[in-house]
Design an enzyme around this catalytic site. Sequence first.
Site, PDB file in Angstrom:
ATOM      1  N   ASP A  43       0.849  -1.197   0.000  1.00 55.44           N
ATOM      2  CA  ASP A  43       0.000   0.000   0.000  1.00 55.44           C
ATOM      3  C   ASP A  43       0.884   1.247   0.000  1.00 55.44           C
ATOM      4  O   ASP A  43       1.537   1.557   0.986  1.00 55.44           O
ATOM      5  CB  ASP A  43      -0.896  -0.002   1.248  1.00 55.44           C
ATOM      6  CG  ASP A  43      -1.882   1.156   1.220  1.00 55.44           C
ATOM      7  OD1 ASP A  43      -2.964   0.997   0.624  1.00 55.44           O
ATOM      8  OD2 ASP A  43      -1.560   2.233   1.773  1.00 55.44           O
ATOM      9  N   TYR A  48       3.289   9.738  -0.498  1.00 54.76           N
ATOM     10  CA  TYR A  48       4.403   9.176   0.294  1.00 54.76           C
ATOM     11  C   TYR A  48       5.751   9.340  -0.409  1.00 54.76           C
ATOM     12  O   TYR A  48       6.780   9.037   0.163  1.00 54.76           O
ATOM     13  CB  TYR A  48       4.177   7.678   0.604  1.00 54.76           C
ATOM     14  CG  TYR A  48       2.855   7.315   1.232  1.00 54.76           C
ATOM     15  CD1 TYR A  48       2.048   8.267   1.840  1.00 54.76           C
ATOM     16  CD2 TYR A  48       2.403   5.998   1.235  1.00 54.76           C
ATOM     17  CE1 TYR A  48       0.822   7.921   2.411  1.00 54.76           C
ATOM     18  CE2 TYR A  48       1.193   5.645   1.807  1.00 54.76           C
ATOM     19  CZ  TYR A  48       0.405   6.617   2.383  1.00 54.76           C
ATOM     20  OH  TYR A  48      -0.799   6.265   2.938  1.00 54.76           O
ATOM     21  N   LYS A  73      -2.469   5.908  -4.488  1.00 49.90           N
ATOM     22  CA  LYS A  73      -3.556   6.856  -4.228  1.00 49.90           C
ATOM     23  C   LYS A  73      -3.316   8.185  -4.926  1.00 49.90           C
ATOM     24  O   LYS A  73      -2.169   8.625  -5.067  1.00 49.90           O
ATOM     25  CB  LYS A  73      -3.685   7.101  -2.710  1.00 49.90           C
ATOM     26  CG  LYS A  73      -3.648   5.821  -1.893  1.00 49.90           C
ATOM     27  CD  LYS A  73      -3.913   6.027  -0.420  1.00 49.90           C
ATOM     28  CE  LYS A  73      -3.608   4.745   0.348  1.00 49.90           C
ATOM     29  NZ  LYS A  73      -2.184   4.597   0.714  1.00 49.90           N
ATOM     30  N   HIS A 106      -7.298   9.715  -2.263  1.00 51.82           N
ATOM     31  CA  HIS A 106      -6.687   9.657  -0.927  1.00 51.82           C
ATOM     32  C   HIS A 106      -7.541  10.319   0.153  1.00 51.82           C
ATOM     33  O   HIS A 106      -7.675   9.790   1.252  1.00 51.82           O
ATOM     34  CB  HIS A 106      -5.295  10.310  -0.991  1.00 51.82           C
ATOM     35  CG  HIS A 106      -4.327   9.801   0.029  1.00 51.82           C
ATOM     36  ND1 HIS A 106      -2.978   9.713  -0.208  1.00 51.82           N
ATOM     37  CD2 HIS A 106      -4.500   9.360   1.295  1.00 51.82           C
ATOM     38  CE1 HIS A 106      -2.369   9.229   0.872  1.00 51.82           C
ATOM     39  NE2 HIS A 106      -3.270   9.018   1.796  1.00 51.82           N
TER      40      HIS A 106
HETATM   41  P1  NAD Z   1       0.664   1.535  11.864  1.00 48.56           P
HETATM   42  O1  NAD Z   1      -0.536   1.480  12.760  1.00 48.56           O
HETATM   43  O2  NAD Z   1       0.897   0.457  10.895  1.00 48.56           O
HETATM   44  O3  NAD Z   1       1.926   1.701  12.841  1.00 48.56           O
HETATM   45  C1  NAD Z   1       3.229   1.788  12.324  1.00 48.56           C
HETATM   46  C2  NAD Z   1       4.253   2.047  13.437  1.00 48.56           C
HETATM   47  O4  NAD Z   1       4.068   1.096  14.501  1.00 48.56           O
HETATM   48  C3  NAD Z   1       5.655   1.805  12.911  1.00 48.56           C
HETATM   49  O5  NAD Z   1       6.263   3.025  12.563  1.00 48.56           O
HETATM   50  C4  NAD Z   1       6.377   1.144  14.034  1.00 48.56           C
HETATM   51  O6  NAD Z   1       7.023   2.120  14.798  1.00 48.56           O
HETATM   52  C5  NAD Z   1       5.309   0.545  14.878  1.00 48.56           C
HETATM   53  N1  NAD Z   1       5.225  -0.936  14.739  1.00 48.56           N
HETATM   54  C6  NAD Z   1       4.925  -1.655  13.616  1.00 48.56           C
HETATM   55  N2  NAD Z   1       4.892  -2.969  13.887  1.00 48.56           N
HETATM   56  C7  NAD Z   1       5.180  -3.092  15.205  1.00 48.56           C
HETATM   57  C8  NAD Z   1       5.283  -4.198  16.074  1.00 48.56           C
HETATM   58  N3  NAD Z   1       5.095  -5.434  15.648  1.00 48.56           N
HETATM   59  N4  NAD Z   1       5.596  -3.962  17.376  1.00 48.56           N
HETATM   60  C9  NAD Z   1       5.784  -2.706  17.837  1.00 48.56           C
HETATM   61  N5  NAD Z   1       5.675  -1.606  17.065  1.00 48.56           N
HETATM   62  C10 NAD Z   1       5.386  -1.799  15.752  1.00 48.56           C
HETATM   63  O7  NAD Z   1       0.640   2.983  11.201  1.00 48.56           O
HETATM   64  P2  NAD Z   1       0.712   3.618   9.744  1.00 48.56           P
HETATM   65  O8  NAD Z   1       2.013   3.386   9.088  1.00 48.56           O
HETATM   66  O9  NAD Z   1       0.260   5.014   9.932  1.00 48.56           O
HETATM   67  O10 NAD Z   1      -0.428   2.836   8.941  1.00 48.56           O
HETATM   68  C11 NAD Z   1      -0.176   1.696   8.131  1.00 48.56           C
HETATM   69  C12 NAD Z   1      -0.381   2.009   6.673  1.00 48.56           C
HETATM   70  O11 NAD Z   1      -1.685   2.554   6.454  1.00 48.56           O
HETATM   71  C13 NAD Z   1       0.542   3.105   6.133  1.00 48.56           C
HETATM   72  O12 NAD Z   1       1.866   2.652   5.931  1.00 48.56           O
HETATM   73  C14 NAD Z   1      -0.185   3.481   4.876  1.00 48.56           C
HETATM   74  O13 NAD Z   1       0.046   2.505   3.868  1.00 48.56           O
HETATM   75  C15 NAD Z   1      -1.638   3.438   5.346  1.00 48.56           C
HETATM   76  N6  NAD Z   1      -2.141   4.776   5.744  1.00 48.56           N
HETATM   77  C16 NAD Z   1      -3.097   5.348   4.974  1.00 48.56           C
HETATM   78  C17 NAD Z   1      -3.613   6.612   5.296  1.00 48.56           C
HETATM   79  C18 NAD Z   1      -4.676   7.210   4.438  1.00 48.56           C
HETATM   80  O14 NAD Z   1      -5.008   8.387   4.617  1.00 48.56           O
HETATM   81  N7  NAD Z   1      -5.237   6.490   3.508  1.00 48.56           N
HETATM   82  C19 NAD Z   1      -3.129   7.300   6.418  1.00 48.56           C
HETATM   83  C20 NAD Z   1      -2.147   6.681   7.204  1.00 48.56           C
HETATM   84  C21 NAD Z   1      -1.674   5.426   6.869  1.00 48.56           C
END
Ligand code: NAD
Length: 276
Positions: A43, A48, A73, A106
């Site tokens: 994704d 990004y 997106k 997005h």
């Molecule tokens: P997430 O909830 O996936 O959290 C990511 C963070 O959690 C990482 O930086 C890391 O520090 C920590 N983490 C990950 N795995 C872990 C584990 N097993 N143990 C402990 N800590 C851990 O947050 P995200 O990156 O904001 O969301 C995931 C994906 O969603 C993004 O990469 C993106 O692809 C998507 N996203 C989309 C939008 C949108 O507006 N459409 C907005 C935000 C994110």
Amino acid sequence: MPTIRLNNGVEIPQLGFGVYQIPPEETADAVGTALEIGYRHIDTAEMYRNEKGVGEAVRRSGIPRDEIFVTSKLNNGFHRRDDALRAFDRTLADLGLDSLDLFLVHWPLPTIDVDYVETWKAMEEISRSGRCRAVGVSNFHAPHLSRLFAETEIRPAVNQIEVHPYLAQDELRAFGAEHGIVTEAWSPIAQGKVLDDPAIVEVAERVGRTPAQVVLRWHVQRGDVVFPKSVTRSRMEENFALFDFELDSDAMTAITALDRHERTGPDPDTFDYVPR
Ligand code: NAD
């Protein structure tokens, strides 16, 4: 890896790998590691700035293109029809791919001077061009979706929204389901904020899994698509190991009860950021 059938018949792997906040120069390696571990759904987004790295990793992996599901997106500055069509072409060029699996609007940006209905009609054109297997939206609320239903022809295949134990989103998820729209849960572990919640730690200890696995499994059992982000191989492996255990209904209920309508990101009704 379980897949979910979208409303146009396309199958999406339920678990993917998110690349938000991975620096462009680190993206190819991170996605390469994810593909090695077994992730087959990536994704990304124009916003990004790392589509090139995603494409590079897909090509380098040697995995057949049709075995990897790639989402990108449309960025906020390209909501007008012509801009949207050009932005899609650029996304394909940056990824270095002939076609995309899923392309999303997005953000709805309901307060800016371009109507998201115009944007969605451009997405319909993209869909009809045959260069994108499915189109959908992100951060759309029920009234935004209802306008698309009334004024356009193609139903979004997915709505990618913020969902985690502190923002369970049950109403919007149910509205999507009623209309054949799959929910994708972004920030599924609230960027780590939910992992030391005592209720989650308690379930994790009881089932002998980590807090992240328990929360991701909760999403999976609710039927949503998830794509946690990490650049650490051990965490990527941990987040991938979700299909050899189950949460009982007490655990599911305890996690859902943590909902406190708390966002980590912006409110889609007021978010109006347009990069210049
Ligand atoms: P997430 O909830 O996936 O959290 C990511 C963070 O959690 C990482 O930086 C890391 O520090 C920590 N983490 C990950 N795995 C872990 C584990 N097993 N143990 C402990 N800590 C851990 O947050 P995200 O990156 O904001 O969301 C995931 C994906 O969603 C993004 O990469 C993106 O692809 C998507 N996203 C989309 C939008 C949108 O507006 N459409 C907005 C935000 C994110």
